[in-house]
Design an enzyme around this catalytic site. Structure first.
Site, mmCIF file in Angstrom:
data_model
loop_
_atom_site.group_PDB
_atom_site.id
_atom_site.type_symbol
_atom_site.label_atom_id
_atom_site.label_comp_id
_atom_site.label_asym_id
_atom_site.label_seq_id
_atom_site.Cartn_x
_atom_site.Cartn_y
_atom_site.Cartn_z
ATOM 1 N N GLY A 121 0.510 -1.399 0.056
ATOM 2 C CA GLY A 121 -0.337 -0.075 -0.121
ATOM 3 C C GLY A 121 1.012 1.263 -0.012
ATOM 4 O O GLY A 121 0.289 2.006 -0.597
ATOM 5 N N CYS A 127 -12.315 3.240 -28.880
ATOM 6 C CA CYS A 127 -13.546 3.841 -29.216
ATOM 7 C C CYS A 127 -14.312 3.877 -27.780
ATOM 8 O O CYS A 127 -15.665 3.882 -28.164
ATOM 9 C CB CYS A 127 -14.323 2.921 -30.240
ATOM 10 S SG CYS A 127 -13.248 2.343 -31.861
HETATM 11 N N1 LLP Z 1 -1.066 -7.124 -0.612
HETATM 12 C C1 LLP Z 1 -3.167 -7.175 -1.018
HETATM 13 C C2 LLP Z 1 -3.949 -8.058 0.103
HETATM 14 C C3 LLP Z 1 -3.312 -6.602 -1.601
HETATM 15 O O1 LLP Z 1 -4.773 -6.728 -2.090
HETATM 16 C C4 LLP Z 1 -2.587 -5.191 -2.684
HETATM 17 C C5 LLP Z 1 -3.236 -4.357 -3.927
HETATM 18 C C6 LLP Z 1 -1.557 -5.362 -2.354
HETATM 19 C C7 LLP Z 1 0.090 -6.341 -1.171
HETATM 20 C C8 LLP Z 1 0.226 -5.194 -2.908
HETATM 21 O O2 LLP Z 1 -0.273 -3.337 -3.259
HETATM 22 P P1 LLP Z 1 0.054 -2.333 -3.688
HETATM 23 O O3 LLP Z 1 1.956 -2.249 -2.532
HETATM 24 O O4 LLP Z 1 1.100 -2.568 -4.736
HETATM 25 O O5 LLP Z 1 -0.366 -0.433 -2.918
HETATM 26 N N2 LLP Z 1 -4.857 -1.417 -10.001
HETATM 27 C C9 LLP Z 1 -5.040 -0.032 -8.816
HETATM 28 C C10 LLP Z 1 -4.557 -0.678 -7.863
HETATM 29 C C11 LLP Z 1 -5.061 -2.322 -6.983
HETATM 30 C C12 LLP Z 1 -4.658 -2.641 -5.206
HETATM 31 C C13 LLP Z 1 -4.508 -4.215 -5.166
HETATM 32 N N3 LLP Z 1 -3.960 -4.763 -4.102
HETATM 33 C C14 LLP Z 1 -4.300 0.723 -9.240
HETATM 34 O O6 LLP Z 1 -3.454 0.329 -10.505
HETATM 35 O O7 LLP Z 1 -3.706 1.239 -8.760
#
Ligand code: LLP
Length: 421
Positions: free
Chosen positions: A239, A346
């Site tokens: 996150g 499109c």
């Molecule tokens: N752990 C879990 C349980 C998660 O659901 C996620 C991301 C992460 C770790 C990794 O989070 P990060 O460090 O990448 O923030 N498609 C969206 C982001 C979706 C994140 C989903 N879960 C975007 O493009 O911003």
């Protein structure tokens, strides 16, 4: 910091000119920098160096085998959310003992696969999932190592679609039911409780929500231990945000995050697991595209590029900002003019940016969408029958195609006709 820099009047990835990659592979194409990937991974390692810990790269951000193997060779574990990701992690060389399995809807087949193949831990998100996992484990004559994902009801103050730790979100077991859920887990024959898991959202640019969640987590661990549960691991999820826009305050660094973890959770003597995705791979990638046309609209100018929302969906889906820079370095005094940067798909959602100030560009010029390494290629599709965007990995002055662009024959051959047609 990343390794995409102007040099000799053009944008390079490490020791490779992006124009050489565009020439060899065509556009659109994703380009990743090994040095940047490793640098970000090591920043996380260093941030947690004072505590027993494991960095489990969240493969959903970018699951390319070469990316995952690069990180695995550096010592990273993996956070996976499907059988496909589990198998890819193994194929990339991540040891089973370094894989955590997250996700709100694991199937019994996925549980079986991971239990048979070896797994560090399942992050379980509900009581029914716990019961199912216990049954599957008993049938295999084993016990599943488990952390329960607890929803702390903390607002991560990020985009609504990627906020996961509020009580109205689908994720985790409500904090108020946590003790009961751990009681139930302890009574199940196929479950071996290891720890507690949380993940409150993605692209957090402020440590305050993490701090609130970690404090709730620390209080919960004390209660669970008093109830007789051996809590040895804390999975803090991912996150931590990255800087997407050139202007504005940068998000907190991994070192700040690590200091917060030590301050709020260090005294518990637990092994800390983290699941960063975006922070490791986000700024290690660009999407390289070519300008097709400049078009004058009524009161707006459109820059039409050969990349589209099917290649990079984040702007259409989350209103996300990606810096767009010319590959040929603009002159310092070049005048900026506002352009809507759009792709060929499109629908009007296929807009990467509105009224974005850009230096002079012409048809045929190359542009790079920055910060595109995370949730870029991973979320790409073949919408509009556009072949899946290829990926390239740079290391030093070498590059390799790590996912080729499918041919039109492959694209068409993926469909099959029923016997009556
Ligand atoms: N752990 C879990 C349980 C998660 O659901 C996620 C991301 C992460 C770790 C990794 O989070 P990060 O460090 O990448 O923030 N498609 C969206 C982001 C979706 C994140 C989903 N879960 C975007 O493009 O911003």
């Amino acid at each position: 910091m990343d390794h995409f820099r102007y040099r000799e009047g053009a944008l390079w990835a490490e020791g490779v000119a992006l124009s050489d990659i565009a020439e060899a592979v065509g556009t659109p194409v994703y380009v990743y920098s090994t040095a940047t990937l490793l640098r970000h991974y090591r920043l996380f390692e260093e941030a947690l160096a004072g505590l027993p810990h494991l960095v489990c790269y969240a493969m959903k951000a970018n699951g390319n085998l070469a990316v995952v193997r690069t990180l695995a060779e550096a010592g990273a574990g993996a956070d996976v959310v499907s059988a496909g990701e589990y198998l890819k992690a193994r194929a990339a060389g991540v040891p089973a003992g370094r894989i955590v399995f997250s996700g709100v809807g694991k199937t019994r087949a996925e549980m079986r696969l991971a239990l048979a193949g070896g797994i560090r831990q399942f992050n379980v998100e509900s009581e029914p999932e716990l019961a199912a996992l216990s049954e599957v484990a008993v049938a295999l004559g084993t016990r599943a190592p488990v952390a329960l994902r607890i929803n702390p009801d903390v607002d991560a103050r990020t985009h609504d679609k990627i906020s996961t730790g509020r009580k109205e979100d689908k994720f985790g077991i409500p904090l108020a039911r946590a003790r009961a859920a751990y009681g139930a887990a302890a009574a199940l024959p196929g479950i071996a409780v290891q720890g507690v898991d949380m993940h409150i959202g993605s692209q957090l640019t402020d440590l305050a929500p993490f701090e609130a969640a970690f404090r709730r987590l620390a209080d919960l661990v004390a209660l669970l231990r008093a109830d007789g549960h051996a809590i040895g691991r804390l999975d803090l999820g991912g996150g931590l945000g990255i800087p997407y826009a050139a202007a504005g305050a940068p998000p907190p660094l991994p070192a700040h995050y690590g200091a917060l973890v030590a301050r709020t959770l260090g005294h518990l003597g637990c092994e800390i697991e983290v699941e960063p995705g975006r922070l490791i791979v986000g700024n290690a990638g660009v999407l390289l595209a070519r300008v097709l046309y400049l078009k004058d609209g009524e009161g707006r100018r459109f820059l039409i590029v050969d990349a589209a929302m099917n290649d990079l969906v984040r702007p259409a889906m989350y209103g996300a900002h990606h810096e767009v820079v010319p590959v040929a370095e603009p002159a310092g005094e070049a005048p900026l003019a506002p352009f809507d940067i759009v792709g060929p798909v499109c629908e009007s959602a296929d807009t990467f940016a509105r009224a974005r100030p850009l230096p002079p560009l012409a048809a045929g010029d190359l542009v790079a969408f920055r910060s595109a390494g995370a949730y870029g290629a991973a979320m790409a599709s073949e919408y509009n029958a556009r072949p899946l965007v290829p990926e390239v990995l740079v290391r030093g002055d070498h590059f390799a195609v790590i996912r080729p662009r499918p041919t039109y024959e492959e694209l068409i051959g993926r469909d099959t006709l029923p016997p009556w047609l």
